[in-house]
Structure formats: C-alpha cells, structure tokens
Design a protein around this motif. Sequence first.
Motif, PDB file in Angstrom:
ATOM      1  N   ALA A  39      -6.869   0.133 -17.014  1.00  0.00           N
ATOM      2  CA  ALA A  39      -5.472   0.521 -16.806  1.00  0.00           C
ATOM      3  C   ALA A  39      -4.631  -0.689 -16.401  1.00  0.00           C
ATOM      4  O   ALA A  39      -3.517  -0.878 -16.908  1.00  0.00           O
ATOM      5  CB  ALA A  39      -5.386   1.611 -15.738  1.00  0.00           C
ATOM      6  N   LEU A  40      -5.163  -1.516 -15.513  1.00  0.00           N
ATOM      7  CA  LEU A  40      -4.415  -2.706 -15.072  1.00  0.00           C
ATOM      8  C   LEU A  40      -4.189  -3.674 -16.224  1.00  0.00           C
ATOM      9  O   LEU A  40      -3.102  -4.254 -16.336  1.00  0.00           O
ATOM     10  CB  LEU A  40      -5.137  -3.391 -13.912  1.00  0.00           C
ATOM     11  N   GLU A  41      -5.186  -3.845 -17.075  1.00  0.00           N
ATOM     12  CA  GLU A  41      -5.011  -4.720 -18.248  1.00  0.00           C
ATOM     13  C   GLU A  41      -3.832  -4.244 -19.092  1.00  0.00           C
ATOM     14  O   GLU A  41      -3.004  -5.044 -19.525  1.00  0.00           O
ATOM     15  CB  GLU A  41      -6.278  -4.729 -19.105  1.00  0.00           C
ATOM     16  N   GLU A  42      -3.768  -2.934 -19.321  1.00  0.00           N
ATOM     17  CA  GLU A  42      -2.676  -2.381 -20.113  1.00  0.00           C
ATOM     18  C   GLU A  42      -1.336  -2.513 -19.394  1.00  0.00           C
ATOM     19  O   GLU A  42      -0.319  -2.854 -20.011  1.00  0.00           O
ATOM     20  CB  GLU A  42      -2.963  -0.917 -20.456  1.00  0.00           C
ATOM     21  N   LEU A  43      -1.320  -2.262 -18.098  1.00  0.00           N
ATOM     22  CA  LEU A  43      -0.085  -2.415 -17.323  1.00  0.00           C
ATOM     23  C   LEU A  43       0.423  -3.853 -17.388  1.00  0.00           C
ATOM     24  O   LEU A  43       1.610  -4.096 -17.622  1.00  0.00           O
ATOM     25  CB  LEU A  43      -0.311  -2.005 -15.862  1.00  0.00           C
ATOM     26  N   TYR A  44      -0.477  -4.821 -17.184  1.00  0.00           N
ATOM     27  CA  TYR A  44      -0.092  -6.231 -17.209  1.00  0.00           C
ATOM     28  C   TYR A  44       0.392  -6.630 -18.594  1.00  0.00           C
ATOM     29  O   TYR A  44       1.375  -7.364 -18.734  1.00  0.00           O
ATOM     30  CB  TYR A  44      -1.231  -7.135 -16.749  1.00  0.00           C
ATOM     31  N   ALA A  45      -0.278  -6.142 -19.639  1.00  0.00           N
ATOM     32  CA  ALA A  45       0.123  -6.455 -21.016  1.00  0.00           C
ATOM     33  C   ALA A  45       1.528  -5.923 -21.314  1.00  0.00           C
ATOM     34  O   ALA A  45       2.263  -6.523 -22.096  1.00  0.00           O
ATOM     35  CB  ALA A  45      -0.887  -5.876 -22.002  1.00  0.00           C
ATOM     36  N   ASP A  46       1.883  -4.804 -20.676  1.00  0.00           N
ATOM     37  CA  ASP A  46       3.220  -4.229 -20.859  1.00  0.00           C
ATOM     38  C   ASP A  46       4.249  -4.822 -19.892  1.00  0.00           C
ATOM     39  O   ASP A  46       5.394  -4.371 -19.860  1.00  0.00           O
ATOM     40  CB  ASP A  46       3.176  -2.715 -20.691  1.00  0.00           C
ATOM     41  N   GLY A  47       3.838  -5.794 -19.087  1.00  0.00           N
ATOM     42  CA  GLY A  47       4.776  -6.496 -18.206  1.00  0.00           C
ATOM     43  C   GLY A  47       4.974  -5.894 -16.829  1.00  0.00           C
ATOM     44  O   GLY A  47       5.867  -6.305 -16.095  1.00  0.00           O
ATOM     45  N   TYR A  48       4.151  -4.946 -16.448  1.00  0.00           N
ATOM     46  CA  TYR A  48       4.276  -4.337 -15.115  1.00  0.00           C
ATOM     47  C   TYR A  48       3.473  -5.148 -14.103  1.00  0.00           C
ATOM     48  O   TYR A  48       2.290  -5.399 -14.299  1.00  0.00           O
ATOM     49  CB  TYR A  48       3.801  -2.882 -15.133  1.00  0.00           C
ATOM     50  N   THR A  49       4.119  -5.546 -13.031  1.00  0.00           N
ATOM     51  CA  THR A  49       3.470  -6.375 -11.998  1.00  0.00           C
ATOM     52  C   THR A  49       2.966  -5.507 -10.851  1.00  0.00           C
ATOM     53  O   THR A  49       3.231  -5.789  -9.683  1.00  0.00           O
ATOM     54  CB  THR A  49       4.443  -7.452 -11.481  1.00  0.00           C
ATOM     55  N   LEU A  50       2.237  -4.459 -11.196  1.00  0.00           N
ATOM     56  CA  LEU A  50       1.644  -3.563 -10.204  1.00  0.00           C
ATOM     57  C   LEU A  50       0.250  -4.050  -9.862  1.00  0.00           C
ATOM     58  O   LEU A  50      -0.535  -4.396 -10.748  1.00  0.00           O
ATOM     59  CB  LEU A  50       1.566  -2.146 -10.750  1.00  0.00           C
ATOM     60  N   TYR A  51      -0.048  -4.059  -8.576  1.00  0.00           N
ATOM     61  CA  TYR A  51      -1.351  -4.516  -8.097  1.00  0.00           C
ATOM     62  C   TYR A  51      -1.893  -3.518  -7.084  1.00  0.00           C
ATOM     63  O   TYR A  51      -1.122  -2.823  -6.412  1.00  0.00           O
ATOM     64  CB  TYR A  51      -1.222  -5.897  -7.436  1.00  0.00           C
ATOM     65  N   PRO A  52      -3.210  -3.451  -6.941  1.00  0.00           N
ATOM     66  CA  PRO A  52      -3.760  -2.572  -5.904  1.00  0.00           C
ATOM     67  C   PRO A  52      -3.288  -3.009  -4.513  1.00  0.00           C
ATOM     68  O   PRO A  52      -3.513  -4.143  -4.103  1.00  0.00           O
ATOM     69  CB  PRO A  52      -5.272  -2.755  -6.043  1.00  0.00           C
ATOM     70  N   PHE A  53      -2.593  -2.132  -3.837  1.00  0.00           N
ATOM     71  CA  PHE A  53      -2.174  -2.377  -2.462  1.00  0.00           C
ATOM     72  C   PHE A  53      -3.242  -1.856  -1.506  1.00  0.00           C
ATOM     73  O   PHE A  53      -3.533  -2.468  -0.489  1.00  0.00           O
ATOM     74  CB  PHE A  53      -0.837  -1.680  -2.184  1.00  0.00           C
ATOM     75  N   GLU A  54      -3.812  -0.713  -1.873  1.00  0.00           N
ATOM     76  CA  GLU A  54      -4.894  -0.166  -1.054  1.00  0.00           C
ATOM     77  C   GLU A  54      -5.823   0.630  -1.950  1.00  0.00           C
ATOM     78  O   GLU A  54      -5.384   1.408  -2.791  1.00  0.00           O
ATOM     79  CB  GLU A  54      -4.353   0.714   0.071  1.00  0.00           C
ATOM     80  N   THR A  55      -7.123   0.411  -1.741  1.00  0.00           N
ATOM     81  CA  THR A  55      -8.147   1.131  -2.496  1.00  0.00           C
ATOM     82  C   THR A  55      -8.897   2.007  -1.499  1.00  0.00           C
ATOM     83  O   THR A  55      -8.378   3.014  -1.062  1.00  0.00           O
ATOM     84  CB  THR A  55      -9.074   0.147  -3.244  1.00  0.00           C
ATOM     85  N   TYR A  56     -10.105   1.587  -1.107  1.00  0.00           N
ATOM     86  CA  TYR A  56     -10.850   2.325  -0.090  1.00  0.00           C
ATOM     87  C   TYR A  56     -10.093   2.256   1.236  1.00  0.00           C
ATOM     88  O   TYR A  56      -9.518   1.223   1.593  1.00  0.00           O
ATOM     89  CB  TYR A  56     -12.252   1.725   0.097  1.00  0.00           C
ATOM     90  N   ARG A  57     -10.098   3.372   1.958  1.00  0.00           N
ATOM     91  CA  ARG A  57      -9.471   3.414   3.287  1.00  0.00           C
ATOM     92  C   ARG A  57     -10.450   4.075   4.239  1.00  0.00           C
ATOM     93  O   ARG A  57     -10.899   5.197   4.003  1.00  0.00           O
ATOM     94  CB  ARG A  57      -8.171   4.216   3.221  1.00  0.00           C
ATOM     95  N   SER A  58     -10.764   3.392   5.301  1.00  0.00           N
ATOM     96  CA  SER A  58     -11.707   3.948   6.275  1.00  0.00           C
ATOM     97  C   SER A  58     -11.084   5.149   6.992  1.00  0.00           C
ATOM     98  O   SER A  58      -9.855   5.272   7.090  1.00  0.00           O
ATOM     99  CB  SER A  58     -12.083   2.887   7.316  1.00  0.00           C
ATOM    100  N   PRO A  59     -11.923   6.037   7.509  1.00  0.00           N
ATOM    101  CA  PRO A  59     -11.398   7.153   8.305  1.00  0.00           C
ATOM    102  C   PRO A  59     -10.581   6.656   9.506  1.00  0.00           C
ATOM    103  O   PRO A  59      -9.591   7.278   9.882  1.00  0.00           O
ATOM    104  CB  PRO A  59     -12.646   7.906   8.758  1.00  0.00           C
TER     105      PRO A  59
END
Length: 166
Positions: A39-59
Amino acid sequence: MQKAQNMSTSNDYSKKPVVKRDDKIESLAPFVQELLKGALEELYADGYTLYPFETYRSPDRQQALYNQGRSIPGKKVTNAKPWQSFHQYGLAVDLVYKVKNRWVWDGDYDKPSSIMQQHSFEPVDFERVHFQITHGLTWREACELQKQGGLEAVWKAVESRFKARL
C-alpha cells in the motif's frame, strides 16, 4: 517473538512505564507488514507523503492516551482503553503526512483511504488516519484470543479470515 510473550492483560498501569510511540512496520503482524508495504509503495508512487506514525501500541501507551483529556490535561485522543484498540494486536497503523520532516495531520485522505482499502485495510469513520485489518474480528474476540494464545493466535485468526475471502 518478544512482544507477544511479554504482553500482560493486567490493568494496573499506574506503576508501569509508558512505552514511546512505535512507528516500525516490523512491529505489525507479518501479513499486515506485507500488505502495508504494498500500500505504501502505491501511495508513494501516487505522490502521497503518508508515513506510519504509529503501528504497534503497548497497553501502557494506550492507557496513557486514554487518560489524556480525562485524568491528565490535554485533548481527548482516543475512546479505546487498553486492549480495545487493534494497535495492541499489531493489526493497525496510523498514517500521517510528513512535510519537511514534520508531521502534518491535515491533507487529502480520500484517495489514500481508497488505496489502503484495495490492500485489505479497513478505514474507521471516526479517525481518518487509522487503518486496520480485522476481517470482522472484534476487539473483544481479539482480547480473548490474545489471553489464550498470545498475539500469534490473534494473527492466525485474522489471517485465516483474510485467506478465506480470497
């Protein structure tokens, strides 16, 4: 897997340190990592500068975020208590724009949301930066599976639902 073995469902968060924000793709379930990379590859190819801000989050971090705007000063940022967010299960990611090395929460999420959905991610109506893969698994079911078999049990359940839909 270290995180899966050390996770606790205890709710005494007052004595535990709050874990910092985790933005590493590698902290997600393995099949989610692969889908996110595509998904990120496609987003970047389309010019969107979205990056993971948070993935796993501890309790612990989830509790701290839940407390914000309630028992500690600040704006409310979540309605989910620990184990009520799919971040705790390595099945969710928050994608935020990054411009000139700064996080920017405003921007177009319509087309990126569509791209994420093409890669099996589910958007949530109330938080446009949040994407998850559950295939209908509820947080209550995920919590029970995690108690019984750790994160691997949750991942196996969601991945089998994913494969069944192919």
